[in-house]
Design a protein around this motif. Structure first.
Motif, PDB file in Angstrom:
ATOM      1  N   HIS A  62       2.514  15.881   4.080  1.00 45.62           N
ATOM      2  CA  HIS A  62       1.396  16.028   3.116  1.00 45.62           C
ATOM      3  C   HIS A  62       0.166  16.480   3.516  1.00 45.62           C
ATOM      4  O   HIS A  62      -0.863  16.659   2.756  1.00 45.62           O
ATOM      5  CB  HIS A  62       1.519  14.422   2.434  1.00 45.62           C
ATOM      6  N   LEU A  74      -2.640   4.768  -6.481  1.00 44.42           N
ATOM      7  CA  LEU A  74      -3.342   4.558  -5.296  1.00 44.42           C
ATOM      8  C   LEU A  74      -4.841   4.022  -5.743  1.00 44.42           C
ATOM      9  O   LEU A  74      -5.383   3.844  -4.785  1.00 44.42           O
ATOM     10  CB  LEU A  74      -3.598   5.822  -4.798  1.00 44.42           C
ATOM     11  N   GLN A  97       0.284   7.225   9.089  1.00 46.47           N
ATOM     12  CA  GLN A  97       1.766   7.177   8.897  1.00 46.47           C
ATOM     13  C   GLN A  97       2.423   8.565   9.028  1.00 46.47           C
ATOM     14  O   GLN A  97       1.994   9.613   8.508  1.00 46.47           O
ATOM     15  CB  GLN A  97       1.646   7.083   7.320  1.00 46.47           C
ATOM     16  N   LYS A  99       5.092  10.183   8.028  1.00 41.90           N
ATOM     17  CA  LYS A  99       5.566  10.880   6.743  1.00 41.90           C
ATOM     18  C   LYS A  99       4.401  11.740   6.219  1.00 41.90           C
ATOM     19  O   LYS A  99       4.239  12.879   6.051  1.00 41.90           O
ATOM     20  CB  LYS A  99       6.454  10.194   5.972  1.00 41.90           C
ATOM     21  N   LEU A 100       3.251  10.649   5.959  1.00 44.25           N
ATOM     22  CA  LEU A 100       2.192  11.327   5.341  1.00 44.25           C
ATOM     23  C   LEU A 100       1.500  12.492   6.134  1.00 44.25           C
ATOM     24  O   LEU A 100       1.266  13.517   5.640  1.00 44.25           O
ATOM     25  CB  LEU A 100       1.151  10.246   4.602  1.00 44.25           C
ATOM     26  N   PHE A 134       4.682  13.549  -4.670  1.00 44.09           N
ATOM     27  CA  PHE A 134       5.199  12.026  -4.696  1.00 44.09           C
ATOM     28  C   PHE A 134       5.796  11.887  -6.033  1.00 44.09           C
ATOM     29  O   PHE A 134       6.605  10.883  -6.034  1.00 44.09           O
ATOM     30  CB  PHE A 134       4.104  11.023  -4.434  1.00 44.09           C
ATOM     31  N   CYS A 190      -7.381   5.580  -6.831  1.00 44.99           N
ATOM     32  CA  CYS A 190      -8.213   6.698  -6.435  1.00 44.99           C
ATOM     33  C   CYS A 190      -9.543   6.324  -6.693  1.00 44.99           C
ATOM     34  O   CYS A 190      -9.959   5.919  -7.639  1.00 44.99           O
ATOM     35  CB  CYS A 190      -7.863   8.116  -7.011  1.00 44.99           C
ATOM     36  N   GLY A 191     -10.367   6.621  -5.521  1.00 46.60           N
ATOM     37  CA  GLY A 191     -11.822   6.475  -5.719  1.00 46.60           C
ATOM     38  C   GLY A 191     -12.440   7.201  -6.752  1.00 46.60           C
ATOM     39  O   GLY A 191     -13.515   7.074  -7.692  1.00 46.60           O
ATOM     40  N   ASN A 192     -11.722   8.510  -7.272  1.00 47.03           N
ATOM     41  CA  ASN A 192     -12.160   9.485  -8.085  1.00 47.03           C
ATOM     42  C   ASN A 192     -10.972   9.627  -9.010  1.00 47.03           C
ATOM     43  O   ASN A 192     -10.305  10.631  -8.825  1.00 47.03           O
ATOM     44  CB  ASN A 192     -12.692  10.775  -7.409  1.00 47.03           C
ATOM     45  N   THR A 241      -3.041  12.421  -8.536  1.00 49.50           N
ATOM     46  CA  THR A 241      -3.116  12.586  -6.985  1.00 49.50           C
ATOM     47  C   THR A 241      -1.503  12.884  -6.871  1.00 49.50           C
ATOM     48  O   THR A 241      -1.228  13.686  -6.040  1.00 49.50           O
ATOM     49  CB  THR A 241      -3.806  11.494  -6.623  1.00 49.50           C
ATOM     50  N   LYS A 264      -8.785  14.357  -0.853  1.00 49.14           N
ATOM     51  CA  LYS A 264      -9.365  14.489  -2.358  1.00 49.14           C
ATOM     52  C   LYS A 264     -10.310  13.277  -2.775  1.00 49.14           C
ATOM     53  O   LYS A 264     -10.121  12.974  -4.262  1.00 49.14           O
ATOM     54  CB  LYS A 264      -8.070  14.229  -3.168  1.00 49.14           C
ATOM     55  N   TYR A 265     -10.828  12.621  -1.866  1.00 41.35           N
ATOM     56  CA  TYR A 265     -11.755  11.656  -2.225  1.00 41.35           C
ATOM     57  C   TYR A 265     -11.083  10.291  -2.874  1.00 41.35           C
ATOM     58  O   TYR A 265     -11.601   9.882  -3.919  1.00 41.35           O
ATOM     59  CB  TYR A 265     -12.780  12.162  -3.030  1.00 41.35           C
ATOM     60  N   LEU A 266      -9.883   9.962  -2.201  1.00 40.22           N
ATOM     61  CA  LEU A 266      -9.343   8.949  -2.857  1.00 40.22           C
ATOM     62  C   LEU A 266      -9.970   7.621  -2.514  1.00 40.22           C
ATOM     63  O   LEU A 266      -9.862   6.552  -3.066  1.00 40.22           O
ATOM     64  CB  LEU A 266      -8.021   8.943  -2.364  1.00 40.22           C
ATOM     65  N   ARG A 267     -10.757   7.551  -1.353  1.00 42.99           N
ATOM     66  CA  ARG A 267     -11.272   6.392  -1.007  1.00 42.99           C
ATOM     67  C   ARG A 267     -10.429   5.362  -0.622  1.00 42.99           C
ATOM     68  O   ARG A 267     -10.561   4.104  -1.191  1.00 42.99           O
ATOM     69  CB  ARG A 267     -12.548   6.019  -1.960  1.00 42.99           C
ATOM     70  N   ILE A 268      -9.248   5.542  -0.078  1.00 46.04           N
ATOM     71  CA  ILE A 268      -8.357   4.592   0.297  1.00 46.04           C
ATOM     72  C   ILE A 268      -8.190   4.768   1.791  1.00 46.04           C
ATOM     73  O   ILE A 268      -7.272   4.204   2.447  1.00 46.04           O
ATOM     74  CB  ILE A 268      -7.060   4.493  -0.391  1.00 46.04           C
ATOM     75  N   PHE A 317       3.916   4.041  -3.520  1.00 41.97           N
ATOM     76  CA  PHE A 317       4.026   5.118  -3.909  1.00 41.97           C
ATOM     77  C   PHE A 317       5.054   6.078  -2.879  1.00 41.97           C
ATOM     78  O   PHE A 317       5.872   7.024  -3.577  1.00 41.97           O
ATOM     79  CB  PHE A 317       2.875   5.895  -4.034  1.00 41.97           C
ATOM     80  N   LEU A 371      -6.939   2.044   4.091  1.00 44.32           N
ATOM     81  CA  LEU A 371      -5.515   1.152   3.812  1.00 44.32           C
ATOM     82  C   LEU A 371      -4.282   1.870   4.513  1.00 44.32           C
ATOM     83  O   LEU A 371      -3.291   1.673   4.587  1.00 44.32           O
ATOM     84  CB  LEU A 371      -5.519   1.226   2.386  1.00 44.32           C
ATOM     85  N   ASN A 372      -4.520   3.065   5.652  1.00 48.90           N
ATOM     86  CA  ASN A 372      -3.899   3.754   6.147  1.00 48.90           C
ATOM     87  C   ASN A 372      -2.576   4.514   5.233  1.00 48.90           C
ATOM     88  O   ASN A 372      -1.688   4.858   5.670  1.00 48.90           O
ATOM     89  CB  ASN A 372      -2.944   2.904   6.885  1.00 48.90           C
ATOM     90  N   ASN A 373      -3.060   4.900   4.048  1.00 46.28           N
ATOM     91  CA  ASN A 373      -1.860   5.389   3.132  1.00 46.28           C
ATOM     92  C   ASN A 373      -2.493   6.622   2.387  1.00 46.28           C
ATOM     93  O   ASN A 373      -2.007   6.911   1.338  1.00 46.28           O
ATOM     94  CB  ASN A 373      -1.523   4.127   1.960  1.00 46.28           C
ATOM     95  N   ALA A 390      -2.942   9.707   0.785  1.00 47.72           N
ATOM     96  CA  ALA A 390      -1.725  10.442   0.243  1.00 47.72           C
ATOM     97  C   ALA A 390      -1.931  11.942   0.623  1.00 47.72           C
ATOM     98  O   ALA A 390      -0.882  12.636   0.605  1.00 47.72           O
ATOM     99  CB  ALA A 390      -1.739  10.340  -1.296  1.00 47.72           C
ATOM    100  N   TYR A 430      -8.403  11.114 -10.967  1.00 49.64           N
ATOM    101  CA  TYR A 430      -8.314  12.368 -11.534  1.00 49.64           C
ATOM    102  C   TYR A 430      -7.732  12.262 -12.891  1.00 49.64           C
ATOM    103  O   TYR A 430      -8.036  12.870 -13.983  1.00 49.64           O
ATOM    104  CB  TYR A 430      -7.621  13.297 -10.575  1.00 49.64           C
ATOM    105  N   ASP A 461       0.876  -1.146  -0.109  1.00 51.82           N
ATOM    106  CA  ASP A 461       0.082   0.072  -0.020  1.00 51.82           C
ATOM    107  C   ASP A 461       1.023   1.317  -0.014  1.00 51.82           C
ATOM    108  O   ASP A 461       0.407   2.319  -0.442  1.00 51.82           O
ATOM    109  CB  ASP A 461      -0.912   0.054   1.258  1.00 51.82           C
ATOM    110  N   PHE A 462       2.158   1.155   0.338  1.00 50.80           N
ATOM    111  CA  PHE A 462       3.087   2.262   0.419  1.00 50.80           C
ATOM    112  C   PHE A 462       3.989   2.299  -0.631  1.00 50.80           C
ATOM    113  O   PHE A 462       4.815   3.076  -0.630  1.00 50.80           O
ATOM    114  CB  PHE A 462       3.836   2.282   1.871  1.00 50.80           C
TER     115      PHE A 462
END
Ligand SMILES: Cc1cc2nc3c(=O)[nH]c(=O)nc-3n(C[C@H](O)[C@H](O)[C@H](O)COP(=O)(O)OP(=O)(O)OC[C@H]3O[C@@H](n4cnc5c(N)ncnc54)[C@H](O)[C@@H]3O)c2cc1C
Ligand code: SF4
Ligand code: SF4
Lengths: 471, 386
Positions: free
Chosen positions: B32, A50, B25, B27-28, A116, A52-54, A111, B7-11, A10, B14-16, B18, A56, A7-8
């Motif tokens: 960020h 990632l 996490q 660093k994040l 990153f 992303c749910g959306n 994203t 940003k609505y990543l829907r993750i 990136f 997962l604890n990641n 961004a 971009y 998961d990390f």
């Protein structure tokens, strides 16, 4: 190799573009400058996504590629599935992966571009199709049910190809006419080999022919065959003829020997490399000469870098605004810099000087003026900044305008005030012109733009045609 | 959250994340996350402003005046075929008869049965010691009808001096009896409550500081490590403070804990669920699904039956033995934790563990989020003062 599951990724693995070939090769040879991705590299890069749910990236991509989905397939090693998916939205994915200005499109919107490093979407897209083809993959046409309809497509550029691709996958026979001896439009006769090697298009031609697309090359509509014949013999016509009127600077000296428009210079170079040259006198050589390129877009960059490869003594690119405002891809600008092009910003050409032949370009320096009442700033000339850039050859890359043909009007195809064919996307049959049987898309409708937007319009126009033909 | 950078990543699971919004996490979060308090303030300000603009356009002054005004609504055609088939007219139906009926709730509020009298009496007694900021010791008897004991006092402390304002001069309550629900809820730094008896659900919910100690009545013959002493969902959303319970806890102990330290002698299912910070020490068996969604903090678990591997949720956490050379710091930390527990509760089980520490330490697990490095665990809470 175990399936990637991090998961990390990136954070742990940075963005890594494929490496470039050595500068010496790049300065002399007309070959693509990037090495292909290795399997492990591309899997590791794709796994940075990632999901992303959306997404971009996907919204920004003009053909709305299923980017996170195929990135996942790559990281899992499922190349054929990725190729299938990639072709659901794009007719030339391996081309877009090479020539799209990703930094303004998918990767700019990614994203991860915020701190990153964006996912290397373009190179992944190119990898999928290149690899799948090398492994023997072909688009699956087994489920296509053929209709008895056929459509004439004028122009084998990205728009025409996009249209033919969607038509043939829906069982409608496309016959594509082009005046050039090879397909691709500007992809072949415009964009130089260091961005897109021509083998990519010849491989594509074979694939499309096997899918059932017929190409009639060296055939100019209006000369070798008439539009009336096409309208009579086909159920519909699609026009994707591009924009081929060269914009001029409108300053004195443009007619001097040694001043060339960008496209003839580029095309002559391609023709020599590909063996399409009819007369050696057509070739425009800048070897050993001082070249000044005027303009700041993709075409200007291609002139710069072609001149370098031909062995020009020096190449200077003068652009009227600052670097930030250059319309072309940032990646190509930095490639040009690496290869030795000198850039001069905020230089407005006012005349080309010389007696009997070009000797230099007179430019003035501009800067942004005070904001007007509406807060807009326009460029003003810095007093006393006139200078002459010495030049043996001047290449003018100010852009292109449409070239409406006389037979448009006689067949009821209307154009707007700048010459673009009127064929709106939002109407009952997408991209239909004012002649119900004629559809159009790409540069000739939207003005010169991008490969990927031309593909999109060609594909959408095909949808319009399918609706019109009720298939 | 979008106002703070989401940003609505829907993750989020997962604890990641961004954008650093939904992650533990470091660093994040550090590099960020762009959110500021002002961004959230602006968001609500604009939302209220826009609501007012709409109210003004509709010609009303308050949201209340809009309730029941179906005459202001118009049915749209619907964008898709399916939507077009919906008949929404019953929702905005009204007639002369309905129009005569009240549109707003017109019955008096539903007063709680528990008047909180014990809690008010406690406040009256303790208040001078809060106002003078002297701290002090008090004794009360409570029953299981007394809910949220301690909350009123924590409120008086926090209102005057902030969440940790009296941590150095605490009010110490010695309580006997059975606590009703939510014992020690929102506990402030500056309130220590020692309960001889037992407690219901939600002990230490939302706790911010201070100390809660639960132990069985003196002279009772219960074996603490097999007897429950508090109910479900203890420390829900706690952010700080300590809870020592000489007995076992119910389900979901430490759910959403983000900073509190707890020691119990056993726990039910879903212990440490969604935990993001703090330390949970379980000196006995746990139920199933331990550490589900746990992305921060860590836990020690005594696993005498050697079956914890089948009980914890493997998705986000991993487990490690503590009796190795590399984990000496944790071994010392755990011993300190148990020693403090024994000091506070006089637990016989705790004393037994200390007396046989070298033997028992082999049966403990350290549970931590997969994404966290062991080396950083102790430091991270020392740094944050948890
Ligand atoms: C030098 C240069 C570099 C570029 N670089 C990039 C880049 O890096 N990335 C990017 O995305 N875009 C780039 N572009 C833009 C991109 O190439 C075009 O936007 C795109 O090719 C337009 O596609 P099209 O199908 O509309 O037209 P075209 O590609 O121009 O194709 C039109 C075709 O129609 C044929 N045709 C025209 N009239 C007739 C007729 N009467 N009968 C038969 N055939 C006819 C022409 O021969 C041609 O093959 C570049 C353009 C240029 C000029
Ligand atoms: S087509 Fe272009 S914009 Fe779309 S994903 Fe590919 S490279 Fe990006
Ligand atoms: S925006 Fe970037 S990270 Fe998100 S789905 Fe697209 S490629 Fe993946």
């Amino acid at each position: 190799m175990a399936r990637l599951n991090n998961d990390f990724q990136f954070l742990d693995v940075g963005r890594q573009d494929p490496s470039k070939k050595d500068l010496d090769t790049r300065k002399h040879k007309f070959v693509e400058i990037y090495q292909p991705f290795a399997k492990e590299e591309v899997e590791n890069q794709a796994h940075r996504c990632l999901e992303c749910g959306n997404p971009y990236c996907e919204w920004k991509c003009p053909v709305h590629n299923f980017i996170p989905n195929w990135l996942k397939l790559i990281s899992e090693g499922n190349i054929f599935e990725a190729a299938e998916l990639s072709h659901q939205t794009n007719s030339l994915p391996e081309v877009c992966g090479r020539v799209c200005p990703q930094d303004r499109l998918c990767e700019g919107a990614c994203t991860l571009n915020d701190g990153f490093g964006a996912v290397t979407i373009g190179n992944a897209e190119k990898y999928i199709t290149d690899t799948a083809f090398a492994m023997g993959w072909k688009p699956d046409m087994s489920k296509v049910v053929w209709t008895n309809k056929k459509v004439a497509v004028i122009g084998a550029g990205p728009a025409g190809i996009g249209c033919a691709d969607v038509l043939v996958r829906n069982g409608v026979k496309p016959v594509v006419f082009d005046k050039y001896p090879e397909i691709g439009g500007l992809l072949t006769f415009g964009i130089p080999e260091f961005k897109l090697e021509k083998s990519v298009m010849s491989r594509r031609r074979k694939i499309f022919e096997e899918m059932g697309v017929e190409f009639r090359l060296n055939t100019e509509v209006g000369k070798d065959i008439t539009i009336e014949e096409l309208l009579r013999d086909y159920d519909a016509v699609f026009m994707g003829m591009g924009t081929y009127t060269y914009m001029k600077g409108g300053f004195p000296g443009e007619e001097l020997p040694g001043v060339y428009d960008a496209l003839p210079f580029l095309v002559a170079n391609v023709n020599r490399n590909l063996g399409f040259e009819k007369d050696p006198a057509d070739f425009i050589s800048v070897k050993g000469k001082k070249v000044v390129v005027l303009g700041g877009g993709d075409t200007a960059m291609d002139c710069n870098r072609t001149s370098i490869r031909q062995g020009a003594a020096s190449v200077t690119c003068a652009y009227r605004r600052d670097e930030e405002n250059m319309p072309g891809s940032k990646r190509e600008v930095s490639n040009a810099k690496e290869e030795g092009v000198q850039f001069l910003y905020n230089r407005q050409p006012v005349a080309i000087v010389g007696s009997g032949k070009v000797e230099g370009v007179k430019v003035v320096t501009t800067k942004m003026g005070e904001p007007d009442a509406k807060g807009r700033r326009s460029a003003v000339v810095v007093e006393g900044s006139e200078e002459i850039l010495p030049a043996d050859v001047v290449l003018i890359a100010f852009g292109f305008r449409p070239s409406p043909q006389p037979w448009f009007a006689t067949n009821g195809v209307k154009t707007n005030d700048w010459g673009g064919v009127i064929a709106p996307e939002k109407q009952e049959f997408k991209f239909q012109t004012s002649n119900p049987k004629v559809f159009a898309g790409g540069d000739m409708v939207r003005g010169s733009d991008l490969v990927v937007t031309a593909i999109w319009e060609g594909r959408e126009a095909a949808e319009g045609i399918l609706d019109y033909l009720q298939v | 959250m979008v106002a703070l950078g989401c940003k609505y990543l829907r993750i989020c699971h997962l604890n990641n994340c961004a954008t650093g919004v939904a992650t533990q996490q470091d660093k994040l979060r550090k590099d960020h996350y762009i959110g500021t308090v002002e961004m959230a303030m602006n968001f609500f300000k604009f939302m209220a402003e826009e609501t007012r603009e709409w109210l003004a356009r509709l010609g009303v002054r308050t949201l209340g005046e809009l309730v029941g005004r179906v005459d202001l609504l118009k049915l749209l055609d619907g964008e898709t075929e399916k939507q077009q088939q919906l008949d929404l007219s019953p929702i905005i139906y009204t007639d002369d008869y309905l129009a005569t009926k009240p549109q707003l709730c017109s019955v008096a509020k539903n007063e709680p049965f528990d008047k909180g009298e014990t809690a008010e009496a406690m406040v009256r007694k303790v208040l001078p010691a809060i106002e003078a900021k002297t701290g002090g010791e008090f004794e009360f008897r409570i029953t299981n009808c007394d809910r949220s004991i301690g909350a009123r006092i924590s409120g008086e402390i926090a209102k005057r001096y902030g969440n940790q304002g009296m941590a150095d001069k605490p009010i110490k309550l010695k309580l006997t009896g059975i606590a009703g629900q939510s014992f020690g809820v929102w506990n402030a730094g500056g309130l220590d409550m020692i309960l001889e008896g037992d407690a219901n659900d939600y002990v230490g919910k939302g706790m911010a500081g201070g100390k809660l100690v639960l132990r069985p009545p003196r002279n009772s013959s219960f074996k603490t490590n097999v007897t429950s002493i508090m109910g479900n969902t203890c420390l829900y959303g706690a952010t700080g403070g300590k809870l020592f319970a000489a007995g076992t806890a119910g389900e979901r102990c430490g759910v959403r804990n983000s900073g509190a330290h707890v020691v119990v002698e056993g726990a039910g299912d879903h212990c440490c669920e969604y935990m993001t910070g703090g330390v949970v020490t379980v000196l006995g068996p746990t139920g199933l699904n331990f550490g589900a969604g746990m992305t921060g903090g860590f836990a020690y678990v005594l696993d005498e039956a050697n079956n914890f591997v089948d009980k914890y949720n493997h998705e986000l956490v991993d487990i490690h033995r503590i009796n190795t050379e590399a984990l000496e710091a944790h071994r010392n930390h755990l011993r300190g934790v148990i020693e403090e527990f024994v000091r506070e509760t006089e637990s016989t089980w705790g004393q037994y563990l200390l007396a046989n520490f070298d033997d028992m330490i082999r049966k403990f697990w350290l549970v931590k989020p997969k994404a966290a490095a062991i080396s950083g665990l102790l430091n991270s809470f020392r740094k944050r003062g948890e």
